[in-house]
Design an enzyme around this catalytic site. Structure first.
Site, short mmCIF file in Angstrom:
data_model
loop_
_atom_site.label_atom_id
_atom_site.label_comp_id
_atom_site.label_asym_id
_atom_site.label_seq_id
_atom_site.Cartn_x
_atom_site.Cartn_y
_atom_site.Cartn_z
N ASP A 1 -16.05 -13.10 -1.89
CA ASP A 1 -16.00 -11.66 -1.63
C ASP A 1 -16.77 -11.44 -0.33
O ASP A 1 -17.99 -11.65 -0.28
CB ASP A 1 -16.65 -10.90 -2.78
CG ASP A 1 -16.72 -9.39 -2.56
OD1 ASP A 1 -16.34 -8.93 -1.46
OD2 ASP A 1 -17.16 -8.68 -3.48
N SER B 1 -6.56 -4.25 14.62
CA SER B 1 -5.27 -3.60 14.42
C SER B 1 -4.92 -2.90 15.73
O SER B 1 -5.80 -2.65 16.56
CB SER B 1 -5.37 -2.56 13.30
OG SER B 1 -4.23 -1.71 13.27
N TYR C 1 -9.41 4.09 8.25
CA TYR C 1 -8.94 2.77 8.65
C TYR C 1 -9.11 2.57 10.16
O TYR C 1 -9.69 1.57 10.60
CB TYR C 1 -7.48 2.60 8.27
CG TYR C 1 -6.88 1.28 8.71
CD1 TYR C 1 -7.17 0.11 8.02
CD2 TYR C 1 -6.04 1.21 9.81
CE1 TYR C 1 -6.63 -1.10 8.43
CE2 TYR C 1 -5.50 0.00 10.22
CZ TYR C 1 -5.79 -1.16 9.53
OH TYR C 1 -5.26 -2.35 9.93
N LYS D 1 -11.58 -0.04 12.36
CA LYS D 1 -11.07 -0.99 13.34
C LYS D 1 -11.61 -0.71 14.74
O LYS D 1 -11.86 -1.64 15.52
CB LYS D 1 -9.54 -0.98 13.33
CG LYS D 1 -8.93 -1.43 11.99
CD LYS D 1 -9.39 -2.83 11.60
CE LYS D 1 -8.65 -3.35 10.38
NZ LYS D 1 -9.05 -4.74 10.03
#
Length: 282
Positions: free
Chosen positions: A57, A136, A149, A153
């Site tokens: 993890d 991304s 998100y 990034k």
């Protein structure tokens, strides 16, 4: 190309699996992290003897350090490390609970940081290595309904850019991998979606969500080709600091950066009004 030892987080599916498969096909040894015994067995079955699974993890900082230390001793010195583990969180800014935003950053940012920090001292002592993280196209541009998100990034992009400038003196390369839309489960079962609570966003957001769901499984990007591209940059003398993957990502990032450039030009005069008459230039 010489045989290399790779470590990639999150190899159960998606781009992480594609990167691992490409590296294995190129003759490299790959340690891949997964979250279950079933996934571990499946990964090691890809190429017994060369594919090594570890259950991890990435939000457990201590476990990350332990795994990388053990891999360095048991498998061999790591040449390439890719912090790939992460997930998407969809939802408008107002509708996304703060707890979900924190979780997004725990995985996408701090999980990647823990991985790279644990590997860096080993590479620094050897004066060589290649650190990468999957950001991304959403780390270089932002779209409505993905604020958490994209924020995670963007944060990772800044960390990687600074890191690259710090460790270049040690012969260590740093690359941000910026994929566009690839044919993986990212927009399907892997996507976490915040509950809708504010009708005012329906006109903007519903078409975006529906388009993303409709495109899932039919995206333009080919994961296998992304894997080949990543393997390729580990063999060149000067790998890129930014590797945009996919024509859609190229188009959208180029458009977004043009908007920033236009703001700089339009407001240049006002920007300059905030200086003292004299002072130190950075």
């Amino acid at each position: 190309m010489q045989q290399q030892n790779w470590l990639i987080t999150g190899v159960s599916t998606g781009l992480g699996r594609a990167f691992a498969q490409a590296a294995l096909a190129a003759g490299h040894t790959v340690v891949g992290t997964v979250r279950s015994e079933e996934d571990l067995r499946a990964f090691e079955g890809l190429k017994p003897g060369d594919a090594h699974g570890r259950i991890l993890d990435v939000t457990d900082d201590h476990a990350v350090s332990v795994v990388i230390t053990e891999v360095e001793r048991g498998v061999g010195p790591l040449d390439v490390v890719i912090a790939n583990a992460g997930y998407g969180l969809e939802g408008t800014f107002e509708e996304t609970p703060l707890a979900e935003v924190r979780r997004q950053f725990e995985v996408n940012v701090f999980g990647a940081v823990a991985t790279l920090q644990a590997a860096l001292p080993h590479m620094r002592r050897r004066r060589r290595g290649h650190l990468m993280a999957v950001t991304s196209m959403g780390g270089l541009m932002a779209v409505p309904g993905m604020s958490a998100y994209c924020g995670s990034k963007f944060a990772l992009e800044g960390i990687l850019e600074a890191l690259g400038k710090e460790v270049a003196q040690f012969g260590i390369h740093v690359t941000a991998i910026e994929p566009g839309s690839f044919r993986t489960d990212w927009a399907g079962r892997s996507m976490t979606r915040a509950a809708r609570t504010v009708d005012d966003y329906d006109e903007l957001f519903i078409p975006i969500r529906e388009a993303r769901q409709k495109a899932s499984g039919n995206q333009l990007g080919n994961p296998a080709k992304a894997g080949e591209a990543v393997v390729h940059i580990t063999s060149v003398e000067q790998p890129p600091a930014h590797l945009v993957l996919g024509s859609d990502a190229l188009r959208m990032v180029t458009t977004a950066r043009a908007v920033v450039d236009e703001d700089l030009r339009t407001w240049e005069t006002l920007s300059r009004t905030t200086d003292f008459d004299e002072g130190a230039q950075l």
